[in-house]
Scaffold this motif. Structure first.
Motif, PDB file in Angstrom:
ATOM      1  N   VAL B 150       0.837  -1.199   0.000  1.00 26.09           N
ATOM      2  CA  VAL B 150       0.000   0.000   0.000  1.00 26.09           C
ATOM      3  C   VAL B 150       0.877   1.257   0.000  1.00 26.09           C
ATOM      4  CG1 VAL B 150      -1.686   1.320   1.344  1.00 26.09           C
ATOM      5  CG2 VAL B 150      -1.956  -1.152   1.101  1.00 26.09           C
ATOM      6  N   GLY B 151       1.949   1.205   0.778  1.00 25.44           N
ATOM      7  CA  GLY B 151       2.880   2.330   0.808  1.00 25.44           C
ATOM      8  C   GLY B 151       3.465   2.588  -0.573  1.00 25.44           C
ATOM      9  N   GLY B 152       3.803   1.509  -1.269  1.00 26.72           N
ATOM     10  CA  GLY B 152       4.316   1.630  -2.627  1.00 26.72           C
ATOM     11  C   GLY B 152       3.303   2.291  -3.552  1.00 26.72           C
ATOM     12  N   TYR B 153       2.032   1.897  -3.374  1.00 23.96           N
ATOM     13  CA  TYR B 153       0.981   2.505  -4.197  1.00 23.96           C
ATOM     14  C   TYR B 153       0.818   3.988  -3.880  1.00 23.96           C
ATOM     15  CZ  TYR B 153      -0.768  -1.594  -6.645  1.00 23.96           C
ATOM     16  OH  TYR B 153      -0.896  -2.655  -7.484  1.00 23.96           O
ATOM     17  N   ARG B 206      10.379   6.942   3.040  1.00 28.34           N
ATOM     18  CA  ARG B 206      11.001   6.805   4.381  1.00 28.34           C
ATOM     19  C   ARG B 206       9.924   6.671   5.456  1.00 28.34           C
ATOM     20  NH1 ARG B 206      14.911   4.409   4.056  1.00 28.34           N
ATOM     21  NH2 ARG B 206      13.874   4.004   2.104  1.00 28.34           N
ATOM     22  N   LEU B 207       8.876   7.476   5.324  1.00 21.10           N
ATOM     23  CA  LEU B 207       7.797   7.444   6.317  1.00 21.10           C
ATOM     24  C   LEU B 207       7.106   6.079   6.331  1.00 21.10           C
ATOM     25  CD1 LEU B 207       6.158  10.987   5.952  1.00 21.10           C
ATOM     26  CD2 LEU B 207       7.555  10.122   7.855  1.00 21.10           C
ATOM     27  N   VAL B 208       6.890   5.526   5.122  1.00 20.52           N
ATOM     28  CA  VAL B 208       6.252   4.211   5.048  1.00 20.52           C
ATOM     29  C   VAL B 208       7.126   3.160   5.725  1.00 20.52           C
ATOM     30  CG1 VAL B 208       5.567   2.354   3.482  1.00 20.52           C
ATOM     31  CG2 VAL B 208       4.908   4.707   2.976  1.00 20.52           C
ATOM     32  N   ALA B 209       8.439   3.222   5.461  1.00 17.61           N
ATOM     33  CA  ALA B 209       9.352   2.259   6.073  1.00 17.61           C
ATOM     34  C   ALA B 209       9.324   2.387   7.593  1.00 17.61           C
ATOM     35  CB  ALA B 209      10.771   2.487   5.553  1.00 17.61           C
ATOM     36  N   ARG B 210       9.256   3.616   8.065  1.00 19.35           N
ATOM     37  CA  ARG B 210       9.208   3.884   9.511  1.00 19.35           C
ATOM     38  C   ARG B 210       7.930   3.301  10.115  1.00 19.35           C
ATOM     39  NH1 ARG B 210      12.391   4.037  13.406  1.00 19.35           N
ATOM     40  NH2 ARG B 210      11.143   4.564  15.216  1.00 19.35           N
ATOM     41  N   LEU B 211       6.817   3.546   9.416  1.00 19.54           N
ATOM     42  CA  LEU B 211       5.516   3.062   9.886  1.00 19.54           C
ATOM     43  C   LEU B 211       5.508   1.537   9.937  1.00 19.54           C
ATOM     44  CD1 LEU B 211       2.721   4.136  10.661  1.00 19.54           C
ATOM     45  CD2 LEU B 211       2.031   3.880   8.273  1.00 19.54           C
ATOM     46  N   GLU B 212       6.093   0.940   8.890  1.00 27.49           N
ATOM     47  CA  GLU B 212       6.173  -0.507   8.832  1.00 27.49           C
ATOM     48  C   GLU B 212       6.936  -1.048  10.045  1.00 27.49           C
ATOM     49  OE1 GLU B 212       7.667  -1.633   4.967  1.00 27.49           O
ATOM     50  OE2 GLU B 212       8.020  -3.654   5.752  1.00 27.49           O
ATOM     51  N   PHE B 213       8.023  -0.366  10.371  1.00 32.79           N
ATOM     52  CA  PHE B 213       8.836  -0.788  11.501  1.00 32.79           C
ATOM     53  C   PHE B 213       8.050  -0.670  12.803  1.00 32.79           C
ATOM     54  CE2 PHE B 213      11.869   0.261  14.910  1.00 32.79           C
ATOM     55  CZ  PHE B 213      12.694  -0.855  14.849  1.00 32.79           C
ATOM     56  N   ILE B 214       7.354   0.457  12.972  1.00 38.10           N
ATOM     57  CA  ILE B 214       6.604   0.695  14.215  1.00 38.10           C
ATOM     58  C   ILE B 214       5.508  -0.351  14.392  1.00 38.10           C
ATOM     59  CG2 ILE B 214       4.996   2.304  15.343  1.00 38.10           C
ATOM     60  CD1 ILE B 214       6.641   4.579  14.029  1.00 38.10           C
ATOM     61  N   LEU B 215       4.855  -0.708  13.261  1.00 38.46           N
ATOM     62  CA  LEU B 215       3.713  -1.618  13.367  1.00 38.46           C
ATOM     63  C   LEU B 215       4.118  -3.086  13.472  1.00 38.46           C
ATOM     64  CD1 LEU B 215       1.094  -0.003  10.967  1.00 38.46           C
ATOM     65  CD2 LEU B 215       1.271   0.148  13.449  1.00 38.46           C
ATOM     66  N   THR B 216       5.407  -3.368  13.331  1.00 39.48           N
ATOM     67  CA  THR B 216       5.859  -4.747  13.470  1.00 39.48           C
ATOM     68  C   THR B 216       6.152  -5.022  14.947  1.00 39.48           C
ATOM     69  OG1 THR B 216       6.886  -4.563  11.304  1.00 39.48           O
ATOM     70  CG2 THR B 216       7.527  -6.451  12.647  1.00 39.48           C
ATOM     71  N   PRO B 217       5.566  -6.086  15.509  1.00 42.75           N
ATOM     72  CA  PRO B 217       5.862  -6.389  16.906  1.00 42.75           C
ATOM     73  C   PRO B 217       7.360  -6.575  17.108  1.00 42.75           C
ATOM     74  CG  PRO B 217       4.199  -7.891  16.023  1.00 42.75           C
ATOM     75  CD  PRO B 217       4.685  -7.058  14.881  1.00 42.75           C
ATOM     76  N   LYS B 218       7.837  -6.194  18.264  1.00 39.65           N
ATOM     77  CA  LYS B 218       9.284  -6.137  18.507  1.00 39.65           C
ATOM     78  C   LYS B 218      10.011  -7.428  18.140  1.00 39.65           C
ATOM     79  CE  LYS B 218       9.391  -2.542  22.018  1.00 39.65           C
ATOM     80  NZ  LYS B 218       7.913  -2.347  22.094  1.00 39.65           N
ATOM     81  N   HIS B 219       9.400  -8.575  18.509  1.00 39.72           N
ATOM     82  CA  HIS B 219      10.135  -9.816  18.289  1.00 39.72           C
ATOM     83  C   HIS B 219      10.211 -10.195  16.817  1.00 39.72           C
ATOM     84  CE1 HIS B 219       6.034 -11.365  18.152  1.00 39.72           C
ATOM     85  NE2 HIS B 219       6.508 -12.430  17.579  1.00 39.72           N
ATOM     86  N   LEU B 220       9.412  -9.530  15.972  1.00 37.30           N
ATOM     87  CA  LEU B 220       9.430  -9.872  14.546  1.00 37.30           C
ATOM     88  C   LEU B 220      10.300  -8.916  13.730  1.00 37.30           C
ATOM     89  CD1 LEU B 220       5.719 -10.812  13.847  1.00 37.30           C
ATOM     90  CD2 LEU B 220       7.689 -12.326  13.962  1.00 37.30           C
ATOM     91  N   ARG B 221      10.849  -7.888  14.385  1.00 37.33           N
ATOM     92  CA  ARG B 221      11.660  -6.916  13.656  1.00 37.33           C
ATOM     93  C   ARG B 221      12.986  -7.544  13.261  1.00 37.33           C
ATOM     94  NH1 ARG B 221      10.314  -1.748  17.543  1.00 37.33           N
ATOM     95  NH2 ARG B 221       8.091  -1.662  16.993  1.00 37.33           N
ATOM     96  N   ARG B 222      13.128  -7.747  11.955  1.00 39.85           N
ATOM     97  CA  ARG B 222      14.343  -8.384  11.462  1.00 39.85           C
ATOM     98  C   ARG B 222      15.151  -7.380  10.672  1.00 39.85           C
ATOM     99  NH1 ARG B 222      11.000 -13.057  10.528  1.00 39.85           N
ATOM    100  NH2 ARG B 222      11.072 -14.247  12.455  1.00 39.85           N
ATOM    101  N   ASN B 223      16.366  -7.768  10.323  1.00 40.87           N
ATOM    102  CA  ASN B 223      17.254  -6.951   9.499  1.00 40.87           C
ATOM    103  C   ASN B 223      17.507  -5.582  10.099  1.00 40.87           C
ATOM    104  OD1 ASN B 223      17.019  -9.066   7.663  1.00 40.87           O
ATOM    105  ND2 ASN B 223      15.253  -8.102   6.695  1.00 40.87           N
TER     106      ASN B 223
END
Lengths: 260, 245
Positions: B150-153, B206-223
């Motif tokens: 969606v962010g890409g769109y 950048r904002l989309v990437a940030r939002l994606e990071f925030i919405l990912t539960p901590k234990h699933l944040r990879r890379n």
């Protein structure tokens, strides 16, 4: 007529239950009774209709005909040629009182262990959140997962996931818990932990209907065993009766096939 | 050597930024409508009511098979004929929303169907209603899955909104062409327009990437290693095997 709240009371009565997929009948007229406080095991060959039967009880699968009575409610029945099912709202209410534990756990993956357990009490039963949390913690402690309450499902082993699923069912203060092959997806060394949890529930007098391949466990724990094959209940009885003195050829064949 | 008119930058930048602001308004408004539309259409197409699902299938198919600029022109010139007079901005929003809504519905449909059916059954089995299952179980997970796409769109939308200049909406590109028609300095102005689009899109991504990071539960944040991983040979032997009880 109201009956006394005793162990002899029928919690579930199933009469001539049928389920067809297209022209194929998976259930061909099942008769079954489950008494309050009783542990019933449903055993039988794969494809014989065990899971479908269990899923018809809580209408995850909609039956095609027959009658199901749960407590004092008749959930479906036939009147002449018409098949009546109570409205969805009543089905939901019935489901909330007979939650199911699944083969593949089916936890809500985006919620923590504790959130999984309080979802039903707070959202479906609209109970006070603090009370629901307190009760959930007692239940989690009982299944040995209190220290995992803030973990997410994918941080847990299969056995732990299944114990959360059982806790989620218990938190509904159910009249009955349905188990659909609760140990079939587990590594062998994790099976006994789940069986212990189920045994503990049985000791506490929880009414349970368990579809399982764990025959030794069924023999030890079951009050009644129902042998289902080709869409009907072929034989029912105490574990001793069913395992040691099978009458039908089909059950004899099934028992010898699992022993050898 | 080409004589680059640097003086054009301060002189025309305010006017171009004014257009950029319209571009942002246009994109954000259209995105909001398209999100709602996309989710509703996805749910409608997944319902077992054919009377609802089949017309929505047709909508998605038609809107994806006609070029966006043609859709905008059709909307802009057809609506007045049937008595609807929309300002250019809102005709643009309507066109962009309907177009993006069709695409987003496919994104949401895929995300929703990727949530395993067992969780729906589990919801049912504790007495949850369908609405509750969607709002509490399926959509929260599906939306997180859909977010990067969606962010890409949205970034595409920022750029595609330039097509709205065809229907005389005073957004960034149109302000650029207006300036060019009076200055005849195509290269400078288009470069400025390009730069503004780049800055907007880059910031958005950048904002989309940030939002994606925030919405990912901590234990699933990879890379996203917060500390450098310990080299394997530095670990004591006893700690190299981990097991889950």
């Amino acid at each position: 007529m109201s009956q006394p709240h005793s162990a002899q009371e029928d919690l579930i009565t199933v009469r001539q239950l049928r389920k067809a997929y297209g022209a194929t009948y998976v259930l061909k007229g099942v008769d079954l009774k489950v008494k309050r406080g009783e542990v019933s095991f449903i055993i039988g060959p794969s494809g014989g209709g065990k899971s479908t039967l269990l899923r018809c009880l809580n209408f995850l699968v909609k039956p095609s005909g027959g009658e199901i009575i749960f407590g004092d409610r008749r959930l479906c029945h036939e009147d002449g040629n018409t098949f009546h099912v109570v409205p969805e709202r009543e089905l939901r209410d019935a489901r909330s009182r007979m939650p199911m534990v699944f083969q593949h756990f089916n936890l809500f993956n985006h919620r923590t262990v504790l959130e999984n357990v309080i979802e039903g009490p707070t959202r479906v039963q609209k109970r006070n959140k603090e009370e629901a949390i307190a009760e959930a913690r007692v239940i989690l402690d009982k299944v040995g997962l209190l220290e995992r309450q803030d973990f997410y499902p994918d941080q847990l082993s299969g056995g732990q996931k299944q114990r959360v699923a059982i806790a989620r069912a218990m938190a509904m203060r159910p009249q009955l818990i349905l188990f659909d092959e609760p140990t079939s997806a587990l590594d062998p060394e994790l099976v006994s932990g789940i069986l212990d949890t189920i045994r503990q529930l049985a000791v506490e007098g929880m009414t349970m209907v368990v579809v399982s391949h764990e025959m030794k466990f069924a023999r030890r724990l079951a009050d009644r065993v129902h042998f289902v094959a080709e869409g009907i209940v072929v034989e029912s009885g105490t574990p001793e009766r069913v395992f040691d003195a099978p009458e039908s050829d089909r059950l004899k064949g099934f028992i010898s096939s699992i022993l050898h | 050597m080409y004589d680059f008119f640097f003086v054009l930058i301060p002189r025309h930048m305010p006017y171009l930024l004014e257009g950029a602001l319209v571009t942002l308004e246009l994109s954000i408004t259209s995105m909001a409508f398209a999100l709602v539309l996309g989710i509703l259409v996805a749910l409608g197409r997944l319902s077992d009511r054919a009377l609802l699902a089949r017309p929505l299938d047709a909508y998605v198919e038609i809107w994806r098979d006609v070029p966006l600029v043609v859709q905008l022109l059709v909307i802009y010139f057809t609506l007045p004929q049937i008595g609807i007079r929309l300002p250019g901005f809102w005709a643009g929003v309507l066109g962009l929303s309907l177009n993006l809504g069709a695409y987003l519905s496919e994104v949401f449909r895929a995300a929703i169907t990727s949530i395993d059916d067992g969780q729906r059954e589990a919801g049912l089995s504790i007495g949850m209603s369908r609405t509750m299952i969607y709002s509490r179980v399926i959509l929260p997970q599906a939306l997180r899955i859909a977010l990067p796409t969606v962010g890409g769109y949205f970034i595409s939308l920022l750029k595609d909104s330039s097509l709205v200049s065809f229907i005389a909406v005073n957004e960034l590109l149109r302000h650029g062409t207006i300036v060019i028609s009076s200055t005849f300095r195509s290269m400078e102005i288009y470069l400025m327009v390009a730069m503004i689009y780049f800055v907007m899109s880059f910031t958005a991504s950048r904002l989309v990437a940030r939002l994606e990071f925030i919405l990912t539960p901590k234990h699933l944040r990879r890379n996203v290693p917060t500390v450098a991983p310990t080299p394997l040979d530095a670990l004591p032997a006893a700690h190299t095997s981990t097991s889950t009880p």
